[in-house]
Design a protein around this motif. Sequence first.
Motif, PDB file in Angstrom:
ATOM      1  N   THR A 135      -0.605  72.851  70.581  1.00  0.00           N
ATOM      2  CA  THR A 135      -1.756  72.864  70.678  1.00  0.00           C
ATOM      3  C   THR A 135      -2.529  71.540  70.157  1.00  0.00           C
ATOM      4  OG1 THR A 135      -1.936  75.322  70.296  1.00  0.00           O
ATOM      5  CG2 THR A 135      -3.921  74.016  69.829  1.00  0.00           C
ATOM      6  N   LYS A 136      -1.906  71.015  68.903  1.00  0.00           N
ATOM      7  CA  LYS A 136      -2.482  69.694  68.350  1.00  0.00           C
ATOM      8  C   LYS A 136      -2.402  68.557  69.318  1.00  0.00           C
ATOM      9  CE  LYS A 136      -2.660  71.070  63.552  1.00  0.00           C
ATOM     10  NZ  LYS A 136      -2.042  70.734  62.190  1.00  0.00           N
TER      11      LYS A 136
ATOM     12  N   LEU B 264      -4.742  68.607  72.361  1.00  0.00           N
ATOM     13  CA  LEU B 264      -6.104  68.399  72.158  1.00  0.00           C
ATOM     14  C   LEU B 264      -6.492  66.759  71.943  1.00  0.00           C
ATOM     15  CD1 LEU B 264      -7.155  71.015  69.294  1.00  0.00           C
ATOM     16  CD2 LEU B 264      -7.865  70.893  71.840  1.00  0.00           C
ATOM     17  N   GLN B 265      -5.346  66.153  71.355  1.00  0.00           N
ATOM     18  CA  GLN B 265      -5.552  64.587  71.295  1.00  0.00           C
ATOM     19  C   GLN B 265      -5.308  64.084  72.752  1.00  0.00           C
ATOM     20  OE1 GLN B 265      -6.166  62.731  68.791  1.00  0.00           O
ATOM     21  NE2 GLN B 265      -5.949  60.867  70.285  1.00  0.00           N
TER      22      GLN B 265
END
Length: 397
Positions: free
Chosen positions: A37-38, A41-42
């Motif tokens: 997920t992280k 997003l980046q």
Amino acid sequence: MDLQMSLTATVASMLKTAFGANPNFSSGTVLTRDHLTKPRLQALSLLANAQATLQQPDLLDDAITSLEVRLAAAVISHAILNPYVVDWDVDQFVDPLPTAKDMFIYFEHPNIGSLDAPATVLNRHGRLLVWYLPGIIHGARIQLLSELHLSIKDSLRSKSKHKPKDLSKVNKCYGHQHQPVDSPIYGHGRISMSPATFMQAHHVGYSLSSVKLSLRSLRRLVDNLHQSASLKRKATRKWLQQIAHVEKFWSDITMVTLPDLARAGSEVVSAKTGSVLNEDPLDWPSVYTNINVIVNQETPLHEDAGSAPTLLDLLVSLGSHDANFLVPDLGAKILYLPGTMIFLAGKILSHSVPKWGRGERIAIVHYMKDRVHDRLQVTRPTWAVQRDIMSSVLSHN
């Protein structure tokens, strides 16, 4: 630095930025969307930046620009970090089940739903079944490529030259015409081209229930290879020459996303020299040995009979349409706007493009023939695996 090296380096840089470091992946681990997920997003932020940089591009007619490479890298990076995992083993899925009318009696039926962002689809062991790369081709390049199709408009064939015994199957096999515009400019039909293929009648068939090859099929395993008749036409050869730089870049993308498939395709293109009876030499620009151009036609639901499970197709969407690409075996409805590329295991996953609402559809379909690879003694590629692709890219210096 050549384009393939530049693309790989840019994908590596973007993934390292997305993870914030150079991650280590344990053997056998399949990373799910929740795990990523992280970094996803980046990666989405990096994609937005790449798209913004290309708002007013200065594209070249005969070369791919560094900004196009950056855009492609951003789309690929997002797709790697957006995996959908289906809970079955692809090897078991392709095993013949003579008594099974519905494969999903034995396998869980996925329900991926609608896709409109870059993504991959994996089996439970991380094998790549689909790469979905929307927006990987910039709008200005789409327009340039679409306009080039006007030069082969008169070469399009709107129906098969081989009349089937059952006339009711003509449209099912060849595709219905569909032109939801008042004055279509790109025509209708398709054209097939290959530097090394069997004559159209060549087919090696077998019954899954009896697994028995006919004597006729065995004899035809040594048939001669031919260059497709379409490559004798000046218009087709000129069109192929005009898009060669783009096709070579698409092969570079294939090298990053499906490296062993690209290896196999390159070996076939090299090995065909001296093995094609009627060859009129030309610089074939793709690692794929077959290219079909399909214009303003629906694509009926089908699987790719002449392929192999690991020989994924490459589908490129051009034109001005709003079509969807359906993969019912995955429960997937994929937005297939111009500028989209899809790599698909078409041998095992049924797929179609039904009627669309507006505009004209141009598709450049790339595929490989398993029997041509066998004829030229080139081994089938292995499945591309998520962790291997990520590790290979991230290890690039």
